[in-house]
Write a protein that holds these residues in place. Sequence first.
Motif, PDB file in Angstrom:
ATOM      1  N   LYS A  48     -30.013  23.724  -9.998  1.00 10.97           N
ATOM      2  CA  LYS A  48     -28.883  23.577 -10.921  1.00 10.97           C
ATOM      3  C   LYS A  48     -28.865  24.706 -11.956  1.00 10.97           C
ATOM      4  O   LYS A  48     -27.791  25.082 -12.442  1.00 10.97           O
ATOM      5  CB  LYS A  48     -28.943  22.221 -11.616  1.00 10.97           C
ATOM      6  CG  LYS A  48     -28.658  21.043 -10.695  1.00 10.97           C
ATOM      7  CD  LYS A  48     -27.244  21.104 -10.144  1.00 10.97           C
ATOM      8  CE  LYS A  48     -26.935  19.904  -9.282  1.00 10.97           C
ATOM      9  NZ  LYS A  48     -25.558  19.945  -8.733  1.00 10.97           N
ATOM     10  N   PHE A  59     -23.712  22.096 -16.309  1.00 13.07           N
ATOM     11  CA  PHE A  59     -25.041  21.724 -16.783  1.00 13.07           C
ATOM     12  C   PHE A  59     -25.643  22.889 -17.579  1.00 13.07           C
ATOM     13  O   PHE A  59     -25.457  24.056 -17.227  1.00 13.07           O
ATOM     14  CB  PHE A  59     -25.969  21.383 -15.611  1.00 13.07           C
ATOM     15  CG  PHE A  59     -25.543  20.161 -14.842  1.00 13.07           C
ATOM     16  CD1 PHE A  59     -25.748  18.889 -15.356  1.00 13.07           C
ATOM     17  CD2 PHE A  59     -24.933  20.289 -13.602  1.00 13.07           C
ATOM     18  CE1 PHE A  59     -25.348  17.765 -14.658  1.00 13.07           C
ATOM     19  CE2 PHE A  59     -24.537  19.173 -12.891  1.00 13.07           C
ATOM     20  CZ  PHE A  59     -24.739  17.905 -13.418  1.00 13.07           C
ATOM     21  N   GLY A  77     -25.308  18.116 -20.095  1.00 11.23           N
ATOM     22  CA  GLY A  77     -24.102  18.460 -19.368  1.00 11.23           C
ATOM     23  C   GLY A  77     -22.875  18.239 -20.226  1.00 11.23           C
ATOM     24  O   GLY A  77     -22.869  17.364 -21.102  1.00 11.23           O
ATOM     25  N   HIS A 204     -21.570  12.972 -14.457  1.00 10.45           N
ATOM     26  CA  HIS A 204     -22.908  13.488 -14.750  1.00 10.45           C
ATOM     27  C   HIS A 204     -23.875  13.199 -13.599  1.00 10.45           C
ATOM     28  O   HIS A 204     -24.423  14.130 -13.000  1.00 10.45           O
ATOM     29  CB  HIS A 204     -23.413  12.880 -16.047  1.00 10.45           C
ATOM     30  CG  HIS A 204     -24.759  13.382 -16.475  1.00 10.45           C
ATOM     31  ND1 HIS A 204     -24.974  14.675 -16.906  1.00 10.45           N
ATOM     32  CD2 HIS A 204     -25.969  12.766 -16.520  1.00 10.45           C
ATOM     33  CE1 HIS A 204     -26.252  14.836 -17.214  1.00 10.45           C
ATOM     34  NE2 HIS A 204     -26.891  13.702 -16.975  1.00 10.45           N
ATOM     35  N   TRP A 208     -24.633  15.724  -9.892  1.00 17.88           N
ATOM     36  CA  TRP A 208     -26.001  16.231  -9.767  1.00 17.88           C
ATOM     37  C   TRP A 208     -26.578  15.861  -8.409  1.00 17.88           C
ATOM     38  O   TRP A 208     -27.074  16.716  -7.669  1.00 17.88           O
ATOM     39  CB  TRP A 208     -26.877  15.659 -10.884  1.00 17.88           C
ATOM     40  CG  TRP A 208     -28.289  16.184 -10.867  1.00 17.88           C
ATOM     41  CD1 TRP A 208     -29.298  15.793 -10.032  1.00 17.88           C
ATOM     42  CD2 TRP A 208     -28.837  17.204 -11.696  1.00 17.88           C
ATOM     43  NE1 TRP A 208     -30.445  16.494 -10.295  1.00 17.88           N
ATOM     44  CE2 TRP A 208     -30.193  17.368 -11.316  1.00 17.88           C
ATOM     45  CE3 TRP A 208     -28.320  17.976 -12.728  1.00 17.88           C
ATOM     46  CZ2 TRP A 208     -31.031  18.277 -11.937  1.00 17.88           C
ATOM     47  CZ3 TRP A 208     -29.166  18.887 -13.347  1.00 17.88           C
ATOM     48  CH2 TRP A 208     -30.504  19.038 -12.954  1.00 17.88           C
ATOM     49  N   ASP A 370     -32.900  10.754 -15.594  1.00 11.27           N
ATOM     50  CA  ASP A 370     -31.613  11.336 -15.212  1.00 11.27           C
ATOM     51  C   ASP A 370     -30.961  10.411 -14.207  1.00 11.27           C
ATOM     52  O   ASP A 370     -31.601   9.845 -13.368  1.00 11.27           O
ATOM     53  CB  ASP A 370     -31.865  12.704 -14.592  1.00 11.27           C
ATOM     54  CG  ASP A 370     -30.574  13.464 -14.467  1.00 11.27           C
ATOM     55  OD1 ASP A 370     -29.519  12.902 -14.800  1.00 11.27           O
ATOM     56  OD2 ASP A 370     -30.629  14.618 -14.036  1.00 11.27           O
TER      57      ASP A 370
END
Length: 370
Positions: A48, A59, A77, A204, A208, A370
């Motif tokens: 990322k 991000f 983010g 978010h 990801w 996360d």
Amino acid sequence: MRRINASFELSLLGPSTADRQHVDKALNIFVQNTSPLLRTKTHQIRQKIAQPVTPEGTFYFAALCRSASVIGFAMFGYYPNSKLIVVDHMVIDRDNRGDAAFYIFAQLLHDAIQGLDLEVDFTAVELEDGNEYGSEQTGGNELVRLLGQVGFGKVHAEYFLPNIENVNYEAKYPGILMLRGSQKLYRIRREDLLRISRGILFEHYLPWYRDFFGKQTAAYQRYLGQLYENFANRLGNQPIIKINGPESDALIATPASVPMQSTEVRIGQHIAMFAAVVVVACTAIYELNVPPNWAAPLLISLVASFGGIVAISSGKSFEVFETAIQLIRGGKQKLHYQNNRPPLKRVEKPRPQMRNRTKGSGAEIIDKQD
């Protein structure tokens, strides 16, 4: 880099060769100070960093440096559709948490976000409710308190953290949602809270993990959708949800109540005060050799002044003062200042019913799943 003083700096990390050493050191600190149960995989973070932009947002990754040495790591983010920032892991090396490092890190991170010129309505941080699955760095009341000191408030709604693996775990991760707005938040509308929840889950988390789950992404998206529906159902019909602030600070939640003194006690106090005034006045008249024709007016003035002071000191002081004078004279007459009106009834406004007052242990740094 953004500098707060000669010791601390915040560096936004990118895929360049110049940042590679900082990335390696920051991720090493991240791994050493974060529970593997709630830790994003480092190979995902590296990917990322190289490709931070998604259709939903961008991000960002940062290293906290002290005297040119990396001592911390953070990632967040930004999602323009929701005007939302979600702060992920924010971790400081255990040996470098002194000298108000947490507050400096939080301020530098805030300054970096301000410098990006983003249109932001809310900033969100998810915490573990307690430390059952993580460590002292992932949640607890101490971490809630620290975030509160940098402008965040705790949302009073039952909240669960999404899984970071595409596995339908039987156990859920109880969480705490912390929010900060451009103004201090004390409450939030249900619609705004649901918009924030949808942004966290689908702008978010989903962007990801869809790069890593492959064919399982559809199942993960359905799982996130169920989390959102469950959260909306738990909110029920509450139009307003409470957020911690000065109104509900544990230190001032219940104002100290001073016990009311009885009328007899207050009468005795005023008589003692009056006697003291008379003694002082008589002593002054004697010592200053005040002529007799001035003594009486002076005493009357002192009595009048005493009455004024008593009247100012309390809403019912004239009543007490008059009662005291009558007791001295030996009489019991109806008071001129007695209030015979019935007391007003206090109407209590209904408050929204709040749920899930969470508990947990403390920590000195932010770090979450996360």
